[in-house]
Design a protein around this motif. Structure first.
Motif, PDB file in Angstrom:
ATOM      1  N   PHE A  99       0.837  -1.200   0.000  1.00 20.55           N
ATOM      2  CA  PHE A  99       0.000   0.000   0.000  1.00 20.55           C
ATOM      3  C   PHE A  99       0.872   1.250   0.000  1.00 20.55           C
ATOM      4  O   PHE A  99       2.052   1.208   0.354  1.00 20.55           O
ATOM      5  CB  PHE A  99      -0.888   0.016   1.248  1.00 20.55           C
ATOM      6  CG  PHE A  99      -0.117   0.283   2.518  1.00 20.55           C
ATOM      7  CD1 PHE A  99      -0.138   1.537   3.109  1.00 20.55           C
ATOM      8  CD2 PHE A  99       0.642  -0.708   3.112  1.00 20.55           C
ATOM      9  CE1 PHE A  99       0.575   1.803   4.274  1.00 20.55           C
ATOM     10  CE2 PHE A  99       1.365  -0.466   4.279  1.00 20.55           C
ATOM     11  CZ  PHE A  99       1.337   0.796   4.857  1.00 20.55           C
ATOM     12  N   SER A 103      -2.413   7.123   0.096  1.00 20.02           N
ATOM     13  CA  SER A 103      -3.606   6.739  -0.672  1.00 20.02           C
ATOM     14  C   SER A 103      -4.587   5.906   0.139  1.00 20.02           C
ATOM     15  O   SER A 103      -5.745   5.761  -0.265  1.00 20.02           O
ATOM     16  CB  SER A 103      -3.195   5.941  -1.917  1.00 20.02           C
ATOM     17  OG  SER A 103      -2.310   6.679  -2.730  1.00 20.02           O
ATOM     18  N   THR A 104      -4.148   5.361   1.257  1.00 20.18           N
ATOM     19  CA  THR A 104      -4.987   4.400   1.984  1.00 20.18           C
ATOM     20  C   THR A 104      -5.192   4.732   3.454  1.00 20.18           C
ATOM     21  O   THR A 104      -5.936   4.030   4.140  1.00 20.18           O
ATOM     22  CB  THR A 104      -4.367   2.994   1.892  1.00 20.18           C
ATOM     23  OG1 THR A 104      -3.041   3.029   2.451  1.00 20.18           O
ATOM     24  CG2 THR A 104      -4.294   2.514   0.452  1.00 20.18           C
ATOM     25  N   LEU A 108      -7.652   2.096   5.136  1.00 25.03           N
ATOM     26  CA  LEU A 108      -7.011   0.795   5.368  1.00 25.03           C
ATOM     27  C   LEU A 108      -7.056   0.359   6.829  1.00 25.03           C
ATOM     28  O   LEU A 108      -7.294  -0.830   7.100  1.00 25.03           O
ATOM     29  CB  LEU A 108      -5.569   0.823   4.850  1.00 25.03           C
ATOM     30  CG  LEU A 108      -4.827  -0.520   4.861  1.00 25.03           C
ATOM     31  CD1 LEU A 108      -5.638  -1.616   4.179  1.00 25.03           C
ATOM     32  CD2 LEU A 108      -3.462  -0.381   4.190  1.00 25.03           C
ATOM     33  N   GLU A 135       4.767  -1.798  -6.297  1.00 21.47           N
ATOM     34  CA  GLU A 135       3.644  -2.656  -5.928  1.00 21.47           C
ATOM     35  C   GLU A 135       3.543  -3.880  -6.831  1.00 21.47           C
ATOM     36  O   GLU A 135       3.356  -5.004  -6.368  1.00 21.47           O
ATOM     37  CB  GLU A 135       2.343  -1.850  -5.989  1.00 21.47           C
ATOM     38  CG  GLU A 135       2.223  -0.825  -4.871  1.00 21.47           C
ATOM     39  CD  GLU A 135       0.906  -0.084  -4.920  1.00 21.47           C
ATOM     40  OE1 GLU A 135       0.095  -0.228  -3.988  1.00 21.47           O
ATOM     41  OE2 GLU A 135       0.700   0.670  -5.885  1.00 21.47           O
ATOM     42  N   PHE A 148      -3.208  -2.294  -2.850  1.00 23.36           N
ATOM     43  CA  PHE A 148      -4.130  -1.201  -3.157  1.00 23.36           C
ATOM     44  C   PHE A 148      -3.372  -0.216  -4.034  1.00 23.36           C
ATOM     45  O   PHE A 148      -2.333   0.315  -3.624  1.00 23.36           O
ATOM     46  CB  PHE A 148      -4.589  -0.502  -1.875  1.00 23.36           C
ATOM     47  CG  PHE A 148      -5.492  -1.334  -1.017  1.00 23.36           C
ATOM     48  CD1 PHE A 148      -6.846  -1.445  -1.315  1.00 23.36           C
ATOM     49  CD2 PHE A 148      -4.999  -1.997   0.092  1.00 23.36           C
ATOM     50  CE1 PHE A 148      -7.695  -2.204  -0.523  1.00 23.36           C
ATOM     51  CE2 PHE A 148      -5.837  -2.761   0.899  1.00 23.36           C
ATOM     52  CZ  PHE A 148      -7.179  -2.871   0.591  1.00 23.36           C
ATOM     53  N   TRP A 150      -3.566   2.647  -7.702  1.00 22.87           N
ATOM     54  CA  TRP A 150      -4.377   3.463  -8.598  1.00 22.87           C
ATOM     55  C   TRP A 150      -4.386   2.885 -10.006  1.00 22.87           C
ATOM     56  O   TRP A 150      -3.364   2.404 -10.491  1.00 22.87           O
ATOM     57  CB  TRP A 150      -3.846   4.898  -8.634  1.00 22.87           C
ATOM     58  CG  TRP A 150      -3.965   5.596  -7.324  1.00 22.87           C
ATOM     59  CD1 TRP A 150      -2.976   5.806  -6.412  1.00 22.87           C
ATOM     60  CD2 TRP A 150      -5.151   6.140  -6.749  1.00 22.87           C
ATOM     61  NE1 TRP A 150      -3.467   6.450  -5.308  1.00 22.87           N
ATOM     62  CE2 TRP A 150      -4.813   6.680  -5.488  1.00 22.87           C
ATOM     63  CE3 TRP A 150      -6.467   6.244  -7.186  1.00 22.87           C
ATOM     64  CZ2 TRP A 150      -5.730   7.295  -4.655  1.00 22.87           C
ATOM     65  CZ3 TRP A 150      -7.393   6.862  -6.354  1.00 22.87           C
ATOM     66  CH2 TRP A 150      -7.029   7.384  -5.108  1.00 22.87           C
ATOM     67  N   SER A 249      -7.011  12.274  -1.756  1.00 27.39           N
ATOM     68  CA  SER A 249      -6.521  11.723  -0.496  1.00 27.39           C
ATOM     69  C   SER A 249      -5.071  12.101  -0.248  1.00 27.39           C
ATOM     70  O   SER A 249      -4.660  12.317   0.901  1.00 27.39           O
ATOM     71  CB  SER A 249      -6.678  10.201  -0.478  1.00 27.39           C
ATOM     72  OG  SER A 249      -6.032   9.613  -1.599  1.00 27.39           O
ATOM     73  N   LEU A 272      -9.129   3.863  -7.360  1.00 26.11           N
ATOM     74  CA  LEU A 272      -8.274   3.025  -6.521  1.00 26.11           C
ATOM     75  C   LEU A 272      -8.821   1.608  -6.531  1.00 26.11           C
ATOM     76  O   LEU A 272     -10.028   1.402  -6.362  1.00 26.11           O
ATOM     77  CB  LEU A 272      -8.226   3.558  -5.094  1.00 26.11           C
ATOM     78  CG  LEU A 272      -7.212   2.855  -4.189  1.00 26.11           C
ATOM     79  CD1 LEU A 272      -5.794   3.306  -4.542  1.00 26.11           C
ATOM     80  CD2 LEU A 272      -7.505   3.148  -2.722  1.00 26.11           C
ATOM     81  N   LEU A 274      -8.168  -2.787  -5.592  1.00 26.37           N
ATOM     82  CA  LEU A 274      -7.478  -3.883  -4.910  1.00 26.37           C
ATOM     83  C   LEU A 274      -7.142  -4.910  -5.978  1.00 26.37           C
ATOM     84  O   LEU A 274      -8.032  -5.364  -6.708  1.00 26.37           O
ATOM     85  CB  LEU A 274      -8.379  -4.495  -3.845  1.00 26.37           C
ATOM     86  CG  LEU A 274      -7.822  -5.739  -3.134  1.00 26.37           C
ATOM     87  CD1 LEU A 274      -6.573  -5.395  -2.332  1.00 26.37           C
ATOM     88  CD2 LEU A 274      -8.898  -6.345  -2.226  1.00 26.37           C
ATOM     89  N   SER A 292     -13.050  -4.732   2.222  1.00 23.04           N
ATOM     90  CA  SER A 292     -12.624  -3.471   1.609  1.00 23.04           C
ATOM     91  C   SER A 292     -13.806  -2.770   0.959  1.00 23.04           C
ATOM     92  O   SER A 292     -13.963  -1.544   1.065  1.00 23.04           O
ATOM     93  CB  SER A 292     -11.528  -3.726   0.576  1.00 23.04           C
ATOM     94  OG  SER A 292     -10.374  -4.275   1.175  1.00 23.04           O
ATOM     95  N   THR A 296     -15.205   0.934   2.099  1.00 25.92           N
ATOM     96  CA  THR A 296     -15.107   2.055   1.148  1.00 25.92           C
ATOM     97  C   THR A 296     -16.429   2.389   0.471  1.00 25.92           C
ATOM     98  O   THR A 296     -16.499   3.360  -0.280  1.00 25.92           O
ATOM     99  CB  THR A 296     -14.067   1.739   0.048  1.00 25.92           C
ATOM    100  OG1 THR A 296     -14.437   0.526  -0.642  1.00 25.92           O
ATOM    101  CG2 THR A 296     -12.687   1.559   0.652  1.00 25.92           C
TER     102      THR A 296
END
Length: 301
Positions: A99, A103-104, A108, A135, A148, A150, A249, A272, A274, A292, A296
């Motif tokens: 992550f 952004s989380t 999260l 990532e 997680f 973008w 964010s 965003l 997963l 999640s 969200t």
């Protein structure tokens, strides 16, 4: 040595109830069957384990040893079976999640709390990263189970992607910028404006999406200095080398001194998601996705 767990349960019931009759009722067996199991256990031990009294039965010293260690064995066995069932149902194990904090941070921790509410034995291992290549590399190397990140990622074949939320884009402007007095911006305001951000190792389509290149009027974006991390990007902006387009964010996470953050009204939102490798069969991933989505999901007005 044939030591059946049923024999230990019979001894435990007899010790707790102090009576063969009451132990039989607790175990839903006949008294003769319970007595037979105790005799079988005594043959295994090679010594008497219970002593008959006029008022019932009590354990001998050897029986106390069997009871103490037998209870530990029964507890360990129950734990083993329970954990195996949880693992088989996808409710236990370890989840390594890559992550970006900026952004989380707003959801999260709630995802992890929700996960533990449903499956207390799930171990969540957070893995902080800086860029999209970081990532994806973690997923491909097997050091992360999910991430997680973008959209777009530039590779839709090897990964399963679940879009969770959308965010508007914001722009970080340097001190004293000609647009700093505005309350919002449009993409056309960024003509000839150098845009900073990561590019090395990023798919070309991803770079163009983030830099909004080409612009709606067909003009090309002006690429400023690269910044691999948010801190590097913000430093370039603070030094007057360009502006940075980022999710809302991120703007909230980095209220950088002396800089101005403004919403970019007419740019496509950022999604965003997963994601995980298509070949990853970890049953916890579906649980992670479910929680999640729950966290969200927009709150009804």
């Amino acid at each position: 040595m044939d030591l059946n767990l049923r024999l230990l349960k019979a001894l435990e019931a007899v010790a707790d109830e102090g009576s063969m009759t009451r132990a039989a009722g607790r175990l839903m067996m006949t008294q003769q069957a319970v007595s037979g199991q105790i005799r079988q256990l005594e043959r295994v031990a090679g010594t008497p384990l219970v002593r008959r009294r006029s008022w019932g039965v009590e354990l001998t010293a050897a029986g106390q040893v069997f009871l103490k260690q037998g209870r530990e064995l029964l507890t360990a066995t129950h734990a083993m079976v329970a954990e195996a069932r949880l693992v088989g149902s996808g409710l236990s194990g370890r989840l390594r999640i890559a992550f970006k904090a900026q952004s989380t941070a707003h959801f999260l921790p709630d995802v992890e709390t929700s996960l533990h509410r449903v499956a207390p034995d799930v171990e969540v291992v957070p893995l902080a990263v800086h860029t999209l290549p970081d990532e994806l590399d973690a997923l491909l190397a097997g050091t992360a189970d999910a991430a997680f990140l973008w959209l777009p990622i530039g590779d839709d074949r090897r990964f399963v992607s679940h879009r969770l939320l959308d965010e508007p884009r914001w722009v970080a402007l340097p001190p004293g910028h000609r647009l700093a007095h505005r309350t919002s911006l449009r993409v056309s305001d960024l003509v000839c404006e150098p845009i900073v951000g990561p590019r090395d190792g990023m798919p070309d389509a991803v770079v163009k999406f983030w830099f909004i290149d080409p612009r709606p009027d067909g003009s090309r974006a002006v690429y400023g200095p690269q910044g691999r991390t948010p801190e590097e990007c913000l430093h370039h902006v603070a030094a007057g080398r360009g502006s940075w387009i980022a999710p809302a964010s991120t703007a909230a996470y980095f209220p950088y001194p002396r800089l101005v953050w403004l919403p970019l009204e007419d740019a496509a939102p950022l999604g965003l998601a997963l994601i995980w490798l298509r070949e990853n069969s970890n049953p916890l991933l579906d649980l992670l996705l479910e929680e999640s989505k729950r966290v969200t999901r927009p709150t009804p007005v």
